[in-house]
Design a protein around this motif. Structure first.
Motif, PDB file in Angstrom:
ATOM      1  N   LEU A  22       0.486  -0.845   0.045  1.00  0.00           N
ATOM      2  CA  LEU A  22       0.091  -0.079   0.152  1.00  0.00           C
ATOM      3  C   LEU A  22       0.785   1.060   0.142  1.00  0.00           C
ATOM      4  O   LEU A  22       1.290   1.232   0.676  1.00  0.00           O
ATOM      5  N   PRO A  23       1.324   1.658  -1.208  1.00  0.00           N
ATOM      6  CA  PRO A  23       2.772   2.855  -1.321  1.00  0.00           C
ATOM      7  C   PRO A  23       2.181   3.785  -0.603  1.00  0.00           C
ATOM      8  O   PRO A  23       3.080   4.708  -0.207  1.00  0.00           O
ATOM      9  N   GLU A  24       0.485   4.420  -0.288  1.00  0.00           N
ATOM     10  CA  GLU A  24       0.005   5.959   0.150  1.00  0.00           C
ATOM     11  C   GLU A  24       0.318   5.818   1.842  1.00  0.00           C
ATOM     12  O   GLU A  24       0.927   6.405   1.867  1.00  0.00           O
ATOM     13  N   VAL A  25       0.154   4.610   2.206  1.00  0.00           N
ATOM     14  CA  VAL A  25       0.515   4.067   3.936  1.00  0.00           C
ATOM     15  C   VAL A  25       2.094   4.499   4.047  1.00  0.00           C
ATOM     16  O   VAL A  25       2.200   5.383   5.011  1.00  0.00           O
ATOM     17  N   LEU A  26       2.510   3.583   2.792  1.00  0.00           N
ATOM     18  CA  LEU A  26       3.973   3.444   3.643  1.00  0.00           C
ATOM     19  C   LEU A  26       4.416   4.377   3.533  1.00  0.00           C
ATOM     20  O   LEU A  26       5.680   5.180   3.910  1.00  0.00           O
ATOM     21  N   ALA A  27       4.090   5.680   2.304  1.00  0.00           N
ATOM     22  CA  ALA A  27       4.979   6.899   2.585  1.00  0.00           C
ATOM     23  C   ALA A  27       4.879   7.848   3.463  1.00  0.00           C
ATOM     24  O   ALA A  27       5.276   8.218   3.921  1.00  0.00           O
ATOM     25  N   ARG A  28       2.832   7.323   4.057  1.00  0.00           N
ATOM     26  CA  ARG A  28       2.044   8.176   5.317  1.00  0.00           C
ATOM     27  C   ARG A  28       3.461   8.123   5.836  1.00  0.00           C
ATOM     28  O   ARG A  28       4.172   9.253   7.143  1.00  0.00           O
ATOM     29  N   LEU A  29       3.596   7.075   6.090  1.00  0.00           N
ATOM     30  CA  LEU A  29       4.522   5.972   7.700  1.00  0.00           C
ATOM     31  C   LEU A  29       6.281   6.786   7.822  1.00  0.00           C
ATOM     32  O   LEU A  29       6.537   7.466   8.756  1.00  0.00           O
TER      33      LEU A  29
END
Length: 265
Positions: A22-29
């Protein structure tokens, strides 16, 4: 101040689809970690991550944790390592894109186990990286084993080994997943706020039912590992909490999260 932070694989992968990030979640973290580091220049981090829909599925398919002995099992061992490394690359790239000076510390290249327990791990490169202002990155991976031939090790296994060997020792271990903490019953129970040696036996039924087990044992195994760590290092605080909501990981790194379950001696 040294902190260990694990990003649970369930946070940033889709467990219903193999090898799905989930790239958006990973970027947010990653952005939250970067923001915490910018706010607290004294914060030193060892970051770890789970395997989510990558390594767990592959390892379960081949029974790698139980042992690796035949030529076919060794080929499968290499397959599990390859899949785990693919996810690790996603995490490393996300951290570096956020401006975090992350450097990989591949466990399968440096760990030796004895019947599933780490007895050797290359600590010096991780210590030097920390001393140089870098953020070492470890992850759930395969490892050679003197008894089993090969096995699977979790990020919690690695944290437990490193915690008593790095200097300064960590003052806190943060385990961010999708669960709100350790629950009295899964999935709708109340969060157990504190786990200690004094109440662990009464909580064992809740631990066994709190979450579906993965190849490294699930919530019960995680809690018992962390409780043993807390007993070995009095004063160490370990928090199991949800990183699903925006800014919770950042606030946890800044000492502003009260939610979740604390494990301590």
């Amino acid at each position: 101040m040294l902190t260990f932070l694990k990003l649970g694989g369930s946070l940033f992968t889709d467990k219903n689809r193999e090898e799905s990030v989930l790239p958006e979640v990973l970027a947010r973290l990653a952005d939250e970690i970067a923001a915490a580091l910018a706010t607290r220049p004294d914060l030193r981090l060892v970051v770890g991550h789970g395997s989510g829909s990558f390594g767990h599925a592959e390892a379960k398919k081949h029974g790698t944790r139980q042992g690796v002995r035949t030529p076919e099992q060794w080929r499968n061992f290499a397959n599990v390592a390859h899949v785990a490394a693919k996810l690790n690359r996603h995490v490393l790239d996300a951290l570096r894109a956020a401006g975090i000076p992350a450097i990989n510390a591949q466990p399968s290249a440096s760990v030796v186990c004895r019947d599933g327990v780490i007895i050797e791990m290359a600590v010096a490169p991780i210590q030097r990286a920390l001393d140089g202002g870098l953020a070492p990155l470890v992850y759930g991976d395969v490892a050679v084993d003197e008894v089993r031939g090969g096995t699977i090790i979790s990020t919690e296994d690695e944290f437990r080994y490193l915690a008593t060997r790095l200097r300064p020792a960590p003052s806190e271990i943060l385990l961010a997943g999708i669960e709100r903490g350790v629950l009295t019953s899964w999935p709708d129970g109340e969060v157990i706020p504190l786990i200690t040696p004094q109440n662990i036996e009464s909580l064992r039924p809740a631990l066994r039912g709190s979450h579906a087990a993965d190849v490294t044992g699930g919530m019960e195994s995680k809690v018992l590992e962390m409780l043993a760590q807390a007993q070995a290092m009095p004063g160490l605080s370990i928090r199991i909490f949800s990183g699903v909501e925006t800014d919770v990981v950042k606030r946890a790194l800044l000492g502003r999260v009260m939610e979740g379950t604390v494990v301590r001696y």
